[in-house]
Every structure is written in structure tokens, then in C-alpha cells.
Design an enzyme around this catalytic site. Structure first.
Site, PDB file in Angstrom:
ATOM      1  N   CYS A 115      -6.883  -6.479 -11.673  1.00  0.00           N
ATOM      2  CA  CYS A 115      -5.884  -7.553 -11.677  1.00  0.00           C
ATOM      3  C   CYS A 115      -6.286  -8.685 -12.614  1.00  0.00           C
ATOM      4  O   CYS A 115      -5.425  -9.345 -13.200  1.00  0.00           O
ATOM      5  CB  CYS A 115      -5.647  -8.058 -10.264  1.00  0.00           C
ATOM      6  SG  CYS A 115      -4.702  -6.863  -9.305  1.00  0.00           S
ATOM      7  N   CYS A 124      -1.622  -4.231  -5.774  1.00  0.00           N
ATOM      8  CA  CYS A 124      -2.247  -5.474  -5.325  1.00  0.00           C
ATOM      9  C   CYS A 124      -1.216  -6.605  -5.326  1.00  0.00           C
ATOM     10  O   CYS A 124      -0.190  -6.539  -6.020  1.00  0.00           O
ATOM     11  CB  CYS A 124      -3.390  -5.860  -6.251  1.00  0.00           C
ATOM     12  SG  CYS A 124      -4.879  -4.871  -6.054  1.00  0.00           S
ATOM     13  N   GLU A 145      -1.489  -9.366  -6.761  1.00  0.00           N
ATOM     14  CA  GLU A 145      -1.390  -9.942  -8.104  1.00  0.00           C
ATOM     15  C   GLU A 145      -0.469  -9.115  -8.996  1.00  0.00           C
ATOM     16  O   GLU A 145       0.164  -9.652  -9.910  1.00  0.00           O
ATOM     17  CB  GLU A 145      -2.777 -10.057  -8.743  1.00  0.00           C
ATOM     18  CG  GLU A 145      -3.714 -11.028  -8.021  1.00  0.00           C
ATOM     19  CD  GLU A 145      -4.467 -10.393  -6.845  1.00  0.00           C
ATOM     20  OE1 GLU A 145      -4.083  -9.294  -6.406  1.00  0.00           O
ATOM     21  OE2 GLU A 145      -5.444 -11.012  -6.385  1.00  0.00           O
ATOM     22  N   GLU A 178       0.833  -1.211   0.000  1.00  0.00           N
ATOM     23  CA  GLU A 178       0.000   0.000   0.000  1.00  0.00           C
ATOM     24  C   GLU A 178       0.861   1.252   0.000  1.00  0.00           C
ATOM     25  O   GLU A 178       2.089   1.194   0.117  1.00  0.00           O
ATOM     26  CB  GLU A 178      -0.949  -0.046   1.205  1.00  0.00           C
ATOM     27  CG  GLU A 178      -1.892  -1.231   1.094  1.00  0.00           C
ATOM     28  CD  GLU A 178      -2.955  -1.289   2.164  1.00  0.00           C
ATOM     29  OE1 GLU A 178      -2.817  -0.608   3.203  1.00  0.00           O
ATOM     30  OE2 GLU A 178      -3.937  -2.024   1.963  1.00  0.00           O
ATOM     31  N   CYS A 197      -9.177  -8.587  -7.858  1.00  0.00           N
ATOM     32  CA  CYS A 197     -10.031  -7.470  -8.271  1.00  0.00           C
ATOM     33  C   CYS A 197     -10.073  -7.404  -9.803  1.00  0.00           C
ATOM     34  O   CYS A 197      -9.279  -8.048 -10.494  1.00  0.00           O
ATOM     35  CB  CYS A 197      -9.505  -6.158  -7.685  1.00  0.00           C
ATOM     36  SG  CYS A 197      -8.001  -5.550  -8.455  1.00  0.00           S
TER      37      CYS A 197
HETATM   38  N1  THU Z   1      -5.926  -6.221  -2.829  1.00  0.00           N
HETATM   39  C1  THU Z   1      -5.083  -7.115  -3.438  1.00  0.00           C
HETATM   40  O1  THU Z   1      -3.896  -7.163  -3.120  1.00  0.00           O
HETATM   41  N2  THU Z   1      -5.598  -7.916  -4.414  1.00  0.00           N
HETATM   42  C2  THU Z   1      -6.897  -7.921  -4.812  1.00  0.00           C
HETATM   43  O2  THU Z   1      -7.245  -8.614  -5.749  1.00  0.00           O
HETATM   44  C3  THU Z   1      -7.874  -7.092  -4.095  1.00  0.00           C
HETATM   45  C4  THU Z   1      -7.331  -6.073  -3.163  1.00  0.00           C
HETATM   46  C5  THU Z   1      -5.390  -5.339  -1.788  1.00  0.00           C
HETATM   47  C6  THU Z   1      -5.321  -3.888  -2.153  1.00  0.00           C
HETATM   48  C7  THU Z   1      -5.349  -3.220  -0.797  1.00  0.00           C
HETATM   49  O3  THU Z   1      -4.025  -3.153  -0.293  1.00  0.00           O
HETATM   50  C8  THU Z   1      -6.144  -4.174   0.073  1.00  0.00           C
HETATM   51  O4  THU Z   1      -6.197  -5.401  -0.643  1.00  0.00           O
HETATM   52  C9  THU Z   1      -7.554  -3.701   0.364  1.00  0.00           C
HETATM   53  O5  THU Z   1      -8.261  -3.460  -0.800  1.00  0.00           O
END
Ligand code: THU
Length: 135
Positions: free
Chosen positions: A92, A57, A59, A48, A89
Site C-alpha cells: 500500500c 486493504c 488503503e 477480505e 503495509c
Molecule cells: N490490512 C489493511 O487493510 N491495510 C494495511 O495496511 C495492512 C493490512 C488488512 C488486510 C487484511 O484484511 C487485514 O488487514 C489483516 O492483514
């Protein structure tokens, strides 16, 4: 016969890598593990940022690691968040599409599902390839 996909290994690897997540804002620690067509397993975790919008993310980390470690095609992927299964998401899914294609498998509620089912009518990379005949 091709080797069956070891989903248990992918899941335990994703759970382990999620411990390295940098998620001070959401506190949602995501880990992803993917099988590449040459048999290697690659991973990623979410990273983040104080800007929120620049968050990477898990992925995204997988795609970056795919390129860094020699490329190839993604065969299967498992993602977990705070120790529970999650599905990638939408953004991704598009990233995964380019490196795994329609037949890549995602673990969804414990079942493998094709990426074509998880991202129907995906934007195909072929549509942006420049015509070599054009000037
Ligand atoms: N996140 C991922 O790493 N992958 C996903 O497919 C969905 C969301 C992360 C982004 C953020 O750091 C946290 O999850 C909350 O959304």
C-alpha cells in the site's frame, strides 16, 4: 499559509469507516482516511476474500475512492486497525506513493512521517513512462 492538517478528524473518520470493514477471516477491521489537496476527505476499509490473497486493504479503497471522486493528490493519511493506529503495509505504501509522492504524510505512532521515510528509494512511476519518441 496553508491550513494545518486535522489529524484528529482523519483519525475519527478512519475509526468510523473501519466499522464497515468486511473482515470475516482476520477479524482485523481496518479503516483509512486521507486528506486530498483540494481539501476533501476520502476513506476506505479492508474487504477480505475467501481466497485470502485477493484481500483489498483499506488503503486500496482510499486509492479507488480518490479516482472515483475526481482524483487529486493525497496529502495525509491515517489508518487504524481494530481501533488502534497501524501503518500501511509495504504494497500500500507503493500505491500511496503514486498518488501522494515523497511528501505525503502518514500518521505513525501519533507523529506525521513523510512517505519517503516510510518507503525509502521507492520505485518511481516515471521509470515506466514510455518514451513518446520510441516506436
Ligand atoms: N490490512 C489493511 O487493510 N491495510 C494495511 O495496511 C495492512 C493490512 C488488512 C488486510 C487484511 O484484511 C487485514 O488487514 C489483516 O492483514
Amino acid at each position: 499559509m496553508t491550513k494545518p492538517i486535522d489529524w484528529t478528524l482523519l483519525r475519527t473518520t478512519a475509526l468510523a469507516v473501519a466499522k464497515n470493514a468486511y473482515a470475516p477471516y482476520s477479524k482485523f477491521r481496518v479503516g483509512a482516511a486521507a486528506l486530498v489537496d483540494d481539501g476533501r476527505i476520502i476513506t476506505g476499509c479492508n474487504v477480505e476474500n475467501a481466497s485470502y490473497g485477493m484481500t483489498l486493504c483499506a488503503e486500496c479503497g482510499v486509492i479507488s475512492e480518490l479516482a472515483r471522486s475526481g482524483g487529486g493528490r493525497l496529502v495525509a493519511l491515517c489508518t487504524v486497525g481494530n481501533d488502534q493506529p497501524v501503518t500501511p503495509c509495504g504494497r500500500c505504501r507503493q500505491l500511496l506513493w503514486e498518488h501522494g509522492g515523497a511528501n505525503m504524510l502518514l500518521e505513525v505512532n501519533g507523529e506525521p512521517r513523510k512517505l519517503s521515510e516510510m518507503l525509502p528509494v521507492a520505485f518511481p512511476e516515471e521509470s515506466v513512462f514510455v518514451n513518446p519518441e520510441a516506436d
